[in-house]
Design a protein around this motif. Structure first.
Motif, PDB file in Angstrom:
ATOM      1  N   ALA A  24      31.419 -25.601 -14.050  1.00  0.00           N
ATOM      2  CA  ALA A  24      32.855 -25.702 -13.786  1.00  0.00           C
ATOM      3  C   ALA A  24      33.289 -27.086 -13.320  1.00  0.00           C
ATOM      4  CB  ALA A  24      33.256 -24.665 -12.733  1.00  0.00           C
ATOM      5  N   LYS A  25      32.344 -27.939 -12.960  1.00  0.00           N
ATOM      6  CA  LYS A  25      32.693 -29.258 -12.441  1.00  0.00           C
ATOM      7  C   LYS A  25      33.161 -30.188 -13.566  1.00  0.00           C
ATOM      8  CE  LYS A  25      31.553 -28.085  -8.274  1.00  0.00           C
ATOM      9  NZ  LYS A  25      32.626 -27.773  -7.304  1.00  0.00           N
ATOM     10  N   PRO A  26      34.051 -31.145 -13.251  1.00  0.00           N
ATOM     11  CA  PRO A  26      34.593 -32.045 -14.280  1.00  0.00           C
ATOM     12  C   PRO A  26      33.540 -32.820 -15.066  1.00  0.00           C
ATOM     13  CG  PRO A  26      35.941 -32.157 -12.316  1.00  0.00           C
ATOM     14  CD  PRO A  26      34.762 -31.305 -11.955  1.00  0.00           C
ATOM     15  N   LEU A  27      32.400 -33.173 -14.445  1.00  0.00           N
ATOM     16  CA  LEU A  27      31.418 -33.957 -15.193  1.00  0.00           C
ATOM     17  C   LEU A  27      30.819 -33.164 -16.336  1.00  0.00           C
ATOM     18  CD1 LEU A  27      28.037 -34.415 -13.235  1.00  0.00           C
ATOM     19  CD2 LEU A  27      29.607 -32.510 -12.892  1.00  0.00           C
ATOM     20  N   VAL A  28      30.774 -31.827 -16.236  1.00  0.00           N
ATOM     21  CA  VAL A  28      30.298 -31.001 -17.348  1.00  0.00           C
ATOM     22  C   VAL A  28      31.462 -30.637 -18.269  1.00  0.00           C
ATOM     23  CG1 VAL A  28      29.144 -28.851 -17.994  1.00  0.00           C
ATOM     24  CG2 VAL A  28      28.405 -30.102 -15.962  1.00  0.00           C
ATOM     25  N   GLN A  29      32.628 -30.353 -17.710  1.00  0.00           N
ATOM     26  CA  GLN A  29      33.791 -30.021 -18.536  1.00  0.00           C
ATOM     27  C   GLN A  29      34.159 -31.183 -19.470  1.00  0.00           C
ATOM     28  OE1 GLN A  29      35.594 -26.991 -18.704  1.00  0.00           O
ATOM     29  NE2 GLN A  29      33.712 -26.356 -17.683  1.00  0.00           N
ATOM     30  N   ARG A  30      33.922 -32.398 -19.031  1.00  0.00           N
ATOM     31  CA  ARG A  30      34.178 -33.571 -19.880  1.00  0.00           C
ATOM     32  C   ARG A  30      33.448 -33.461 -21.217  1.00  0.00           C
ATOM     33  NH1 ARG A  30      30.810 -37.956 -20.489  1.00  0.00           N
ATOM     34  NH2 ARG A  30      31.784 -39.774 -21.442  1.00  0.00           N
ATOM     35  N   LEU A  31      32.275 -32.846 -21.228  1.00  0.00           N
ATOM     36  CA  LEU A  31      31.464 -32.780 -22.435  1.00  0.00           C
ATOM     37  C   LEU A  31      32.065 -31.873 -23.499  1.00  0.00           C
ATOM     38  CD1 LEU A  31      27.888 -32.671 -20.854  1.00  0.00           C
ATOM     39  CD2 LEU A  31      29.159 -34.646 -21.717  1.00  0.00           C
ATOM     40  N   ARG A  32      33.070 -31.080 -23.143  1.00  0.00           N
ATOM     41  CA  ARG A  32      33.799 -30.315 -24.161  1.00  0.00           C
ATOM     42  C   ARG A  32      34.541 -31.242 -25.099  1.00  0.00           C
ATOM     43  NH1 ARG A  32      37.734 -27.221 -20.706  1.00  0.00           N
ATOM     44  NH2 ARG A  32      38.575 -26.630 -22.743  1.00  0.00           N
ATOM     45  N   HIS A  33      34.765 -32.479 -24.667  1.00  0.00           N
ATOM     46  CA  HIS A  33      35.607 -33.417 -25.418  1.00  0.00           C
ATOM     47  C   HIS A  33      34.811 -34.615 -25.934  1.00  0.00           C
ATOM     48  CE1 HIS A  33      38.862 -31.020 -23.713  1.00  0.00           C
ATOM     49  NE2 HIS A  33      38.224 -31.136 -22.564  1.00  0.00           N
ATOM     50  N   VAL A  34      33.487 -34.481 -25.947  1.00  0.00           N
ATOM     51  CA  VAL A  34      32.607 -35.513 -26.503  1.00  0.00           C
ATOM     52  C   VAL A  34      31.751 -34.858 -27.585  1.00  0.00           C
ATOM     53  CG1 VAL A  34      30.770 -37.179 -26.031  1.00  0.00           C
ATOM     54  CG2 VAL A  34      32.531 -36.755 -24.308  1.00  0.00           C
ATOM     55  N   ARG A  35      31.704 -35.468 -28.753  1.00  0.00           N
ATOM     56  CA  ARG A  35      30.972 -34.883 -29.869  1.00  0.00           C
ATOM     57  C   ARG A  35      29.460 -34.938 -29.659  1.00  0.00           C
ATOM     58  NH1 ARG A  35      35.503 -37.133 -31.912  1.00  0.00           N
ATOM     59  NH2 ARG A  35      36.638 -35.947 -33.510  1.00  0.00           N
ATOM     60  N   ILE A  47      29.788 -30.458 -38.681  1.00  0.00           N
ATOM     61  CA  ILE A  47      29.336 -30.967 -37.383  1.00  0.00           C
ATOM     62  C   ILE A  47      30.333 -31.950 -36.772  1.00  0.00           C
ATOM     63  CG2 ILE A  47      26.915 -30.700 -38.059  1.00  0.00           C
ATOM     64  CD1 ILE A  47      26.795 -33.813 -38.220  1.00  0.00           C
ATOM     65  N   ALA A  48      31.462 -32.165 -37.465  1.00  0.00           N
ATOM     66  CA  ALA A  48      32.393 -33.218 -37.058  1.00  0.00           C
ATOM     67  C   ALA A  48      32.912 -33.024 -35.633  1.00  0.00           C
ATOM     68  CB  ALA A  48      33.566 -33.293 -38.038  1.00  0.00           C
ATOM     69  N   ASN A  49      33.122 -31.782 -35.227  1.00  0.00           N
ATOM     70  CA  ASN A  49      33.717 -31.533 -33.911  1.00  0.00           C
ATOM     71  C   ASN A  49      32.830 -30.672 -33.022  1.00  0.00           C
ATOM     72  OD1 ASN A  49      36.378 -32.894 -34.262  1.00  0.00           O
ATOM     73  ND2 ASN A  49      36.546 -31.429 -35.949  1.00  0.00           N
ATOM     74  N   LEU A  50      31.546 -30.628 -33.330  1.00  0.00           N
ATOM     75  CA  LEU A  50      30.574 -29.927 -32.497  1.00  0.00           C
ATOM     76  C   LEU A  50      30.431 -30.664 -31.167  1.00  0.00           C
ATOM     77  CD1 LEU A  50      28.319 -27.814 -32.195  1.00  0.00           C
ATOM     78  CD2 LEU A  50      26.821 -29.351 -33.469  1.00  0.00           C
ATOM     79  N   SER A  51      30.586 -29.955 -30.050  1.00  0.00           N
ATOM     80  CA  SER A  51      30.672 -30.631 -28.755  1.00  0.00           C
ATOM     81  C   SER A  51      29.335 -30.721 -28.030  1.00  0.00           C
ATOM     82  CB  SER A  51      31.681 -29.920 -27.844  1.00  0.00           C
ATOM     83  OG  SER A  51      31.128 -28.708 -27.352  1.00  0.00           O
ATOM     84  N   ARG A  52      29.221 -31.702 -27.175  1.00  0.00           N
ATOM     85  CA  ARG A  52      28.071 -31.820 -26.278  1.00  0.00           C
ATOM     86  C   ARG A  52      28.025 -30.645 -25.291  1.00  0.00           C
ATOM     87  NH1 ARG A  52      24.131 -36.015 -27.052  1.00  0.00           N
ATOM     88  NH2 ARG A  52      25.101 -37.158 -28.748  1.00  0.00           N
ATOM     89  N   PHE A  53      29.171 -30.084 -24.984  1.00  0.00           N
ATOM     90  CA  PHE A  53      29.237 -28.944 -24.070  1.00  0.00           C
ATOM     91  C   PHE A  53      28.432 -27.773 -24.632  1.00  0.00           C
ATOM     92  CE2 PHE A  53      31.584 -25.134 -22.470  1.00  0.00           C
ATOM     93  CZ  PHE A  53      31.386 -25.322 -21.108  1.00  0.00           C
ATOM     94  N   GLU A  54      28.628 -27.468 -25.903  1.00  0.00           N
ATOM     95  CA  GLU A  54      27.864 -26.398 -26.548  1.00  0.00           C
ATOM     96  C   GLU A  54      26.368 -26.682 -26.461  1.00  0.00           C
ATOM     97  OE1 GLU A  54      26.980 -24.830 -31.050  1.00  0.00           O
ATOM     98  OE2 GLU A  54      29.085 -25.256 -30.562  1.00  0.00           O
TER      99      GLU A  54
END
Length: 418
Positions: A24-35, A47-54
């Motif tokens: 839940a912390k911002p440093l992990v949530q940020r990874l939703r917006h990095v490929r 794979i164009a929009n596959l996120s680091r969060f996943e």
């Protein structure tokens, strides 16, 4: 709230409360917006929009499946799980691509080293509590304090060491055959539509029963050898697609070139490593440097630069600063703007695996080639003569030789791509 997720590879994923609070912390949530991919791929749209969060959730799940967990105490489990989840938290926008651009200009940026510097040495304001995403602090130190009390700094140090492949079981996260690469390979393969046994990644994680006492490499059950062979084959297929994607190769050059120019104009700074993908593109499209703005607008519109054929060259890839100097010298020689890019051979590598029957086995060979190509913002295609000049100059500059074109054209191997 953050305990449960549906994953395309593993199905329903459940996380414990301590790890869920870290998600839940911002440093992990940020990874939703990095490929996860280094580019919003044209050649492989899936794979164009596959996120680091996943991906990091997947790695954390694999950490929870390791058979060696029954050998660890509560604190060691917390370190292992947090390191698995956080291993990519300091990645730049567009995966490793912007990191490469920062290396082109000689900053020596390395996202794993940056992570350690920020967390333990406070290389940036507030260290582990720096403002990282959407105007919010990372939240890492707050989480560590709630998880470990006064032992927060030691906990952070242990987590960072394991992300760096050190510590008692760091090589399980960052080693020859680690859960990061296991998840990355099979996740990419899944989204590419490649055929493979989807139970392999979980089986591999469950087959890690211990760590070797000296090298601290994972120890696999003897019967996992077949799955390791399967992982190597899927890895080869994945990187064959990624490395030989011609339009993506050109797109990477365009983003690299725009980033380098923006950095030199001080429109992108080293502290901007934490900008997410969308914001990074906005920053470049609003650049006051016309060449930066035009390049990114052309990429977004699918108007690719012209490019030489891509070639396999012998030996080790030169450093990024060497490629930048080559690009500048080549631009003068040809009297047109040129930017060179090189990719290390990633389809094959030497790996060593330890097994619980006492065996240690080495797989693969050390690669001795790298991919090379040059693109130009000019809309005039490279002539056959210019391609010859580029290749001769590359061989002279890098002490290398041509192996073969990456893609053989039936009509003319010297034919330009665009």
């Amino acid at each position: 709230m953050w305990n449960s997720f549906v994953d395309p590879l593993y199905g329903r994923v459940q996380l414990g409360d301590a790890l869920a609070s870290l998600v839940a912390k911002p440093l992990v949530q940020r990874l939703r917006h990095v490929r996860l991919s280094n580019i919003d791929s044209i050649d492989i749209p899936s794979i164009a929009n596959l996120s680091r969060f996943e991906h990091v959730l997947g790695v954390a799940h694999l950490a929870g499946q390791l058979s060696l967990r029954n050998r660890l105490d509560r604190r060691e489990l917390l370190v292992l799980d947090a390191a698995a989840l956080l291993h990519d938290w300091a990645i730049t926008s567009f995966g490793h691509l912007v990191e490469e651009a920062l290396q082109y200009v000689g900053t020596g940026f390395d996202h794993e080293k940056r992570l350690e510097d920020i967390t333990l040495r406070q290389a940036e304001i507030l260290g582990a509590d720096l403002q990282i995403f959407a105007g919010r602090e990372a939240g890492l130190r707050t989480w560590a304090r709630s998880a470990a009390g006064q032992d927060e700094q030691k906990l952070l140090q242990d987590i960072m060491e394991h992300i760096d492949g050190k510590g008692r079981f760091g090589r399980v996260i960052s080693g020859d055959i680690d859960i990061d690469n296991i998840d990355n390979v099979f996740r990419m393969a899944f989204h590419m539509g490649l055929q493979f046994d989807r139970t392999i990644p979980l089986r591999l994680a469950k087959s890690i029963v211990d760590v070797e006492p000296e090298a601290r490499e994972p120890v696999f059950r003897a019967e996992a050898e077949g799955d390791i062979h399967a992982w190597r084959e899927v890895r080869r297929q994945v990187y064959d697609h990624l490395m030989l994607a011609e339009r993506d190769f050109v797109g990477k050059i365009m983003i690299l070139s725009a980033t380098v120019q923006a950095f030199r104009a001080r429109e992108i700074l080293l502290v901007d490593w934490k900008i997410v993908d969308h914001d990074f593109l906005v920053r470049l499209t609003e650049s006051e440097t016309k060449e930066v703005r035009d390049t990114i607008e052309r990429w977004l519109a699918g108007e690719l630069w012209v490019c030489t054929p891509i070639y396999w060259l012998k030996g080790a890839r030169p450093s990024y600063p060497q490629l930048l100097k080559f690009s500048e010298d080549l631009s003068h020689r040809l009297d047109r703007y040129c930017f060179a890019y090189g990719i290390k051979e990633k389809r094959e590598r030497v790996i060593s695996a330890h097994f619980d029957d006492g065996r240690q086995k080495t797989f693969g060979e050390k690669p001795d080639q790298w991919l090379f190509g040059v693109a130009s913002s000019s809309k005039r295609s490279f002539t056959a003569k210019e391609v010859r000049v580029i290749l001769e100059f590359a061989c002279e500059s890098f002490g290398t030789s041509i192996i073969q074109p990456a893609h053989k054209s039936e009509e003319n191997e010297q034919a330009c791509l665009f």
